[in-house]
Design a protein around this motif. Structure first.
Motif, short mmCIF file in Angstrom:
data_model
loop_
_atom_site.label_atom_id
_atom_site.label_comp_id
_atom_site.label_asym_id
_atom_site.label_seq_id
_atom_site.Cartn_x
_atom_site.Cartn_y
_atom_site.Cartn_z
N GLY A 60 0.78 -1.22 0.00
CA GLY A 60 0.00 0.00 0.00
C GLY A 60 0.81 1.27 0.00
O GLY A 60 0.32 2.34 -0.39
N ARG A 61 2.07 1.19 0.43
CA ARG A 61 2.90 2.39 0.49
C ARG A 61 4.37 2.00 0.57
O ARG A 61 4.72 0.83 0.70
N GLY A 62 5.23 2.99 0.50
CA GLY A 62 6.65 2.80 0.72
C GLY A 62 7.31 1.83 -0.24
O GLY A 62 7.00 1.78 -1.45
N ILE A 63 8.24 1.05 0.30
CA ILE A 63 9.03 0.13 -0.52
C ILE A 63 8.15 -0.93 -1.15
O ILE A 63 8.31 -1.27 -2.33
N GLY A 64 7.19 -1.47 -0.40
CA GLY A 64 6.32 -2.50 -0.95
C GLY A 64 5.54 -2.01 -2.15
O GLY A 64 5.42 -2.72 -3.16
N ARG A 65 5.01 -0.81 -2.06
CA ARG A 65 4.26 -0.24 -3.18
C ARG A 65 5.18 -0.06 -4.39
O ARG A 65 4.79 -0.38 -5.53
N ALA A 66 6.37 0.47 -4.18
CA ALA A 66 7.30 0.69 -5.29
C ALA A 66 7.66 -0.63 -5.97
O ALA A 66 7.75 -0.70 -7.21
N ILE A 67 7.86 -1.68 -5.19
CA ILE A 67 8.17 -2.98 -5.76
C ILE A 67 6.99 -3.53 -6.54
O ILE A 67 7.14 -4.06 -7.66
N ARG A 85 13.87 -7.00 -8.15
CA ARG A 85 13.63 -7.38 -9.55
C ARG A 85 14.70 -8.34 -10.04
O ARG A 85 14.40 -9.36 -10.66
N ALA A 86 15.96 -8.04 -9.74
CA ALA A 86 17.05 -8.90 -10.19
C ALA A 86 16.99 -10.27 -9.52
O ALA A 86 17.21 -11.30 -10.16
N PHE A 87 16.70 -10.29 -8.22
CA PHE A 87 16.63 -11.55 -7.50
C PHE A 87 15.49 -12.43 -8.01
O PHE A 87 15.67 -13.64 -8.26
N LEU A 88 14.31 -11.85 -8.17
CA LEU A 88 13.16 -12.65 -8.60
C LEU A 88 13.37 -13.25 -9.98
O LEU A 88 12.88 -14.36 -10.26
N SER A 89 14.07 -12.55 -10.84
CA SER A 89 14.24 -13.02 -12.22
C SER A 89 15.51 -13.83 -12.44
O SER A 89 15.82 -14.21 -13.56
N SER A 90 16.24 -14.11 -11.36
CA SER A 90 17.53 -14.79 -11.53
C SER A 90 17.35 -16.27 -11.84
O SER A 90 16.47 -16.94 -11.30
N SER A 91 18.21 -16.78 -12.69
CA SER A 91 18.20 -18.20 -13.01
C SER A 91 18.98 -19.01 -11.98
O SER A 91 18.79 -20.21 -11.86
N ASP A 118 18.26 5.34 -1.81
CA ASP A 118 17.14 5.66 -2.70
C ASP A 118 16.23 4.45 -2.82
O ASP A 118 16.69 3.30 -2.80
N ILE A 119 14.94 4.68 -2.95
CA ILE A 119 13.99 3.58 -3.02
C ILE A 119 14.24 2.68 -4.23
O ILE A 119 13.86 1.50 -4.25
N SER A 120 14.92 3.22 -5.24
CA SER A 120 15.23 2.41 -6.42
C SER A 120 16.18 1.26 -6.10
O SER A 120 16.20 0.25 -6.82
N GLU A 121 16.96 1.38 -5.03
CA GLU A 121 17.94 0.34 -4.70
C GLU A 121 17.28 -0.97 -4.28
O GLU A 121 17.60 -2.02 -4.85
N PRO A 122 16.35 -0.98 -3.31
CA PRO A 122 15.67 -2.26 -3.03
C PRO A 122 14.79 -2.73 -4.17
O PRO A 122 14.65 -3.95 -4.39
#
Length: 268
Positions: A22-29, A226-232, A217-221
């Protein structure tokens, strides 16, 4: 996933549950994943979850909003389990970003009821979401699991002692879940410290007396998740990783972190 992190369908979740969406890091992700074409289940205590999901749908993505109080973890587990079963996706990920700050210290000034409320959300509520998703993960022999820590897991933080205690517990839980799933399929588990991101929670922590020297910056987490979830492949599964660690060296390679790196343990 969005460029340049796009992987094959074999290594990407079809759907991801994000708590605290709903907000913060979770929302950005959640917004980032929705923009990348992943089905996102947005979960939060308020109808902000539905607003986040609506924003994803407005830009052409697929998302659902679930308004649930993680403190009522038995209801959470039943509700999320039904939702996961109804969606019938093959590959799932969970991002457990929800958390409450809990009481300000010192311990003598805090009631145990306040500690309990913090524990029910930060630990048990997030675990209820994971437990609800695990059967689908086990059926597909695939899962990507992100816990959130920081805030005192690596050092004493008596300003918000209950929060620090829950975040320390989450690190060991991530280690244990990694061991649970070892050899069961294509699973990766991580506990990430996002850094001091400028969110409502950070504002509240500062108001309680916390001193923050370096912000992130919120872009860091968001980039890390994103990178972790998509990793092989992930060479730090089960570890406690800060967003500014050299974690990129251990994704999509055969490299594995040394045994004592990024762990919750006593060093001599």
């Amino acid at each position: 996933m969005s460029e340049p992190s796009k992987r094959t369908a074999q290594s990407c979740p079809d759907a991801v549950i994000v708590t605290g969406a709903g907000r913060g890091i979770g929302r950005a992700i959640a917004l980032d994943l929705g923009n990348a074409g992943v089905r996102v289940v947005c979960l939060s205590r308020t109808d902000n979850a539905e607003r986040t999901a609506a924003e994803i749908r407005e830009t052409g993505g697929h998302a659902d909003g679930l308004v649930l109080d993680l403190a009522d973890y038995e209801v959470v587990e039943r509700t999320v389990a039904r939702h996961v079963e109804a969606l019938s996706h093959d590959k799932w990920g969970v991002v457990l970003a929800a958390g409450v700050l809990g009481p300000a210290g010192p311990l003598s000034a805090c009631s145990l009821a306040e500690w309990d409320a913090c524990h029910r959300v930060n630990v048990l509520g997030n675990l209820a979401v994971l437990r609800a998703t695990l059967p689908a993960m086990m059926d597909s022999r695939f899962g990507r699991i992100v816990f959130f820590s920081g805030g005192g897991a690596a050092y004493a933080n008596p300003t918000v002692p209950a929060y620090a205690a829950t975040k320390t517990a989450v690190v060991r839980i991530a280690e244990n879940v990694h061991e649970d799933l070892k050899g069961q399929g294509d699973f990766s588990v991580v506990c990430v410290a996002p850094g001091a991101v400028d969110t409502d929670m950070l504002t509240a922590a500062r108001a309680a007396g916390a001193v923050v020297k370096t912000t992130a910056d919120i872009s860091e987490p968001v980039t890390f998740v994103r990178a972790f979830l998509s990793s092989s492949s992930c060479g730090f599964s089960g570890c406690f990783v800060h967003v500014r660690d050299e974690w990129k060296h251990y994704l999509n390679t055969d490299r594995v972190v040394p045994p004592n790196l990024w762990r919750l343990r006593r060093s001599e």
